[in-house]
Design a protein around this motif. Structure first.
Motif, PDB file in Angstrom:
ATOM      1  N   GLY A  74       0.804  -1.213   0.000  1.00  0.00           N
ATOM      2  CA  GLY A  74       0.000   0.000   0.000  1.00  0.00           C
ATOM      3  C   GLY A  74       0.837   1.262   0.000  1.00  0.00           C
ATOM      4  O   GLY A  74       2.059   1.232  -0.154  1.00  0.00           O
ATOM      5  N   ARG A  75       0.158   2.371   0.160  1.00  0.00           N
ATOM      6  CA  ARG A  75       0.838   3.667   0.153  1.00  0.00           C
ATOM      7  C   ARG A  75       1.833   3.759   1.306  1.00  0.00           C
ATOM      8  O   ARG A  75       1.610   3.212   2.372  1.00  0.00           O
ATOM      9  CB  ARG A  75      -0.188   4.800   0.287  1.00  0.00           C
ATOM     10  N   TYR A 145     -11.081  -3.818  -1.249  1.00  0.00           N
ATOM     11  CA  TYR A 145      -9.823  -3.104  -1.487  1.00  0.00           C
ATOM     12  C   TYR A 145      -8.667  -3.756  -0.737  1.00  0.00           C
ATOM     13  O   TYR A 145      -7.618  -4.048  -1.311  1.00  0.00           O
ATOM     14  CB  TYR A 145      -9.952  -1.639  -1.065  1.00  0.00           C
ATOM     15  N   MET A 149      -5.510  -5.840  -2.486  1.00  0.00           N
ATOM     16  CA  MET A 149      -4.117  -5.409  -2.356  1.00  0.00           C
ATOM     17  C   MET A 149      -3.271  -6.492  -1.683  1.00  0.00           C
ATOM     18  O   MET A 149      -2.142  -6.772  -2.101  1.00  0.00           O
ATOM     19  CB  MET A 149      -4.066  -4.114  -1.549  1.00  0.00           C
ATOM     20  N   HIS A 167       3.531   1.727  -4.046  1.00  0.00           N
ATOM     21  CA  HIS A 167       2.284   2.251  -4.580  1.00  0.00           C
ATOM     22  C   HIS A 167       2.591   3.267  -5.664  1.00  0.00           C
ATOM     23  O   HIS A 167       3.516   4.073  -5.541  1.00  0.00           O
ATOM     24  CB  HIS A 167       1.461   2.899  -3.462  1.00  0.00           C
ATOM     25  N   ASP A 190      -2.332   0.099  -9.351  1.00  0.00           N
ATOM     26  CA  ASP A 190      -2.056   0.330  -7.938  1.00  0.00           C
ATOM     27  C   ASP A 190      -0.576   0.322  -7.600  1.00  0.00           C
ATOM     28  O   ASP A 190      -0.100   1.175  -6.862  1.00  0.00           O
ATOM     29  CB  ASP A 190      -2.740  -0.762  -7.089  1.00  0.00           C
ATOM     30  N   GLU A 205      -2.226  -4.215 -10.942  1.00  0.00           N
ATOM     31  CA  GLU A 205      -3.527  -3.697 -10.519  1.00  0.00           C
ATOM     32  C   GLU A 205      -4.229  -4.771  -9.710  1.00  0.00           C
ATOM     33  O   GLU A 205      -4.231  -5.952 -10.082  1.00  0.00           O
ATOM     34  CB  GLU A 205      -4.380  -3.297 -11.728  1.00  0.00           C
TER      35      GLU A 205
END
Length: 507
Positions: A74-75, A145, A149, A167, A190, A205
């Motif tokens: 993730g971010r 979501y 991920m 990300h 993503d 993605e």
């Protein structure tokens, strides 16, 4: 000679082992309705690389391995936690809690009995009764979501040998294209990563939940948008659909294609043709060290900000080669790490005391290293890392703080309290600009930062924990036998959960 597609590994007996049906295809197609139950699947290839043939596979993994993916994908939120590092605990909860809330493990009963694949467990992931009967649609989207991920990270890294993912909103592989990768008006995938064995970038993605062909086609368009930007480089497009619905098992579709081009800008030290992880090359490769430290920054902040009373150290074999990448994932379940089990037994017989100041020297003498760990409140997890990786993260954190101080608006004292309703789009754009400035400064400073992070990593191998921790206290060494504890580790990180905390469903 044993054919490459034959899995000759002994069956795994770990109590959290699960099978995940995976379908590889050359592009988005209709939902393979019920095929996850009836299709003839083959074992996952033993080389931890992208399979040569499309079709159904049935890899086996552990819940520990999936949680490892959940905590890391993730971010990168750590720039926003520089002033409030204790909120790293909250972000870890956000990444793990949805999986525990709605996902369970159950025994798979095929409609037509057939011979099980070697190593398969007969247990699969599914959604639980709360999800099936009592969950609002918005909560289902939130799970979709996080599930998408997590399973994309697991499939690409644990199964197919991809290196650390990032990300796409944190910036792409080529810093000269940073503005395009961070352009909110473009529909982009993503994640991206670098695959050492293929010597190519991957664009990824992720879709999760009740994934149907329309969402997959939307995801493919996002990958095409990424290809438009990255087209000059050799890259693979990977669309991972983590599909699950009430009454069914979780299965993955992996739609993919390959685009030849220029080689990646940097190499993390792996040998072409051999799967590896950044942690396998920390001793000799600065890019690998920086990547591993960046990937573990969230866990570092959680450990660093935890009260001293919650910190412990656990003993792991100082021989890191026993915990390198395996055929079936990044982590080594410690019940399978004979070097650690043997050295722990020797330490217990020797009577090393948890609070003995000289315990580290004693432990090192019998081949043990002490990893700092902490239970993450609000989750069932204990996370940890080695002293040398902790020291590297600490140095990188200090460098990030210095960069943030030079980035307008990122310091807490620069933020203005707005009493009236703010323009959400304008606020989002302001934060994107801040993030881009911050990332650009990180990139520009990488050659200066790498040597000091390397020096911290080397010092951390011998520096006591009381000098590394802000409390100045030496955490006790836990050598207690915990029969119900499921532990896993990589060369430099640690993860554990209690057996009774495994998610279950009543089917």
């Amino acid at each position: 000679m044993i054919p490459a597609d034959v899995n000759d590994a002994p069956p795994m007996v770990y109590t959290d082992s699960i099978d995940v049906p995976v379908l590889l295809r050359d592009g988005p197609d209709s939902r393979p309705f019920k095929q996850w139950r009836t299709a003839a699947a083959r074992p996952w290839p033993s080389n931890a690389a992208f399979p040569e043939n499309d079709g159904w596979y049935l890899p086996t993994t552990t819940w520990r391995e999936i949680l490892k993916a959940a905590t890391e994908v993730g971010r990168d939120v750590t720039p926003n936690l520089l002033q409030v590092p204790q909120l790293a605990h909250s972000e870890l909860v956000a990444r793990v809690a949805p999986l525990y809330a709605y996902i369970g493990i159950h025994h798979f009963v095929p409609r037509k009995p057939k011979k099980p694949l070697p190593g398969s467990t007969g247990r699969r992931l599914t959604v639980n009764a709360v999800y099936e009967y009592a969950t609002e649609q918005s909560a289902r989207h939130a799970l979709g979501y996080r599930l998408g991920m997590t399973m994309a990270e697991w499939a690409c890294r644990s199964l197919m040998g991809l290196g650390q993912t990032r990300h796409i909103e944190d910036g792409g592989p080529d810093p000269t294209l940073e503005a395009l990768f961070q352009n909110p008006s473009l529909k982009l995938p993503d994640l991206w990563g670098r695959h050492d064995a293929e010597n190519a970038y991957w664009l990824i993605e992720a879709k999760g939940g009740n994934v149907r062909v329309g969402r997959l086609r939307d995801g493919w368009k996002q990958l095409e948008g990424g290809s438009t930007i990255l087209g000059a480089y050799d890259h693979r497009r990977v669309l991972v659909g983590a599909s699950v619905q009430p009454g069914g098992d979780l299965f993955l579709t992996v739609d993919h294609d390959h685009h030849p081009g220029l080689p990646p800008l940097h190499h993390t030290g792996g040998n072409p043709g051999a799967p590896s992880t950044p942690e396998d090359h920390l001793g000799e490769d600065d890019d690998a060290l920086m990547g591993a430290a960046r990937a573990q920054m969230l866990t570092f902040l959680a450990l660093r900000s935890a009260p001293a009373s919650r910190l412990r150290t656990v003993a792991l074999s100082s021989d890191r080669t026993t915990r390198r990448r395996r055929r079936d994932g990044l982590t080594t379940p410690l019940e399978d790490d004979e070097a650690t089990l043997a050295a722990r037994a020797v330490a217990r017989v020797a009577g090393i005391h948890a609070d003995d100041p000289s315990r580290r020297a004693w432990a090192r003498a019998i081949g043990l290293d002490d990893f700092l760990t902490c239970r993450i409140p609000g989750t069932e997890l204990q996370l940890g890392m080695s002293s040398r990786l902790f020291a590297a993260c600490a140095q990188l954190h200090r460098e990030d703080q210095a960069i943030a101080a030079r980035t307008p608006g990122m310091r807490a004292e620069d933020r203005i309290l707005i009493e009236e309703d703010a323009d959400e789009d304008a606020e989002l754009e302001r934060r994107r600009v801040q993030g881009r400035i911050f990332r650009e400064q990180q990139w520009d400073a990488r050659t200066r930062i790498a040597p000091v992070v390397r020096a911290a990593y080397d010092r951390g191998d011998t520096e006591p924990w009381n000098l590394l921790l802000p409390s100045g206290q030496e955490p006790p060494l836990d050598l207690t036998e915990h029969p119900g504890l499921l532990e896993a580790a990589t060369p430099e990180t640690y993860l554990a959960l209690r057996r009774e905390d495994l998610p279950q469903v009543g089917r």
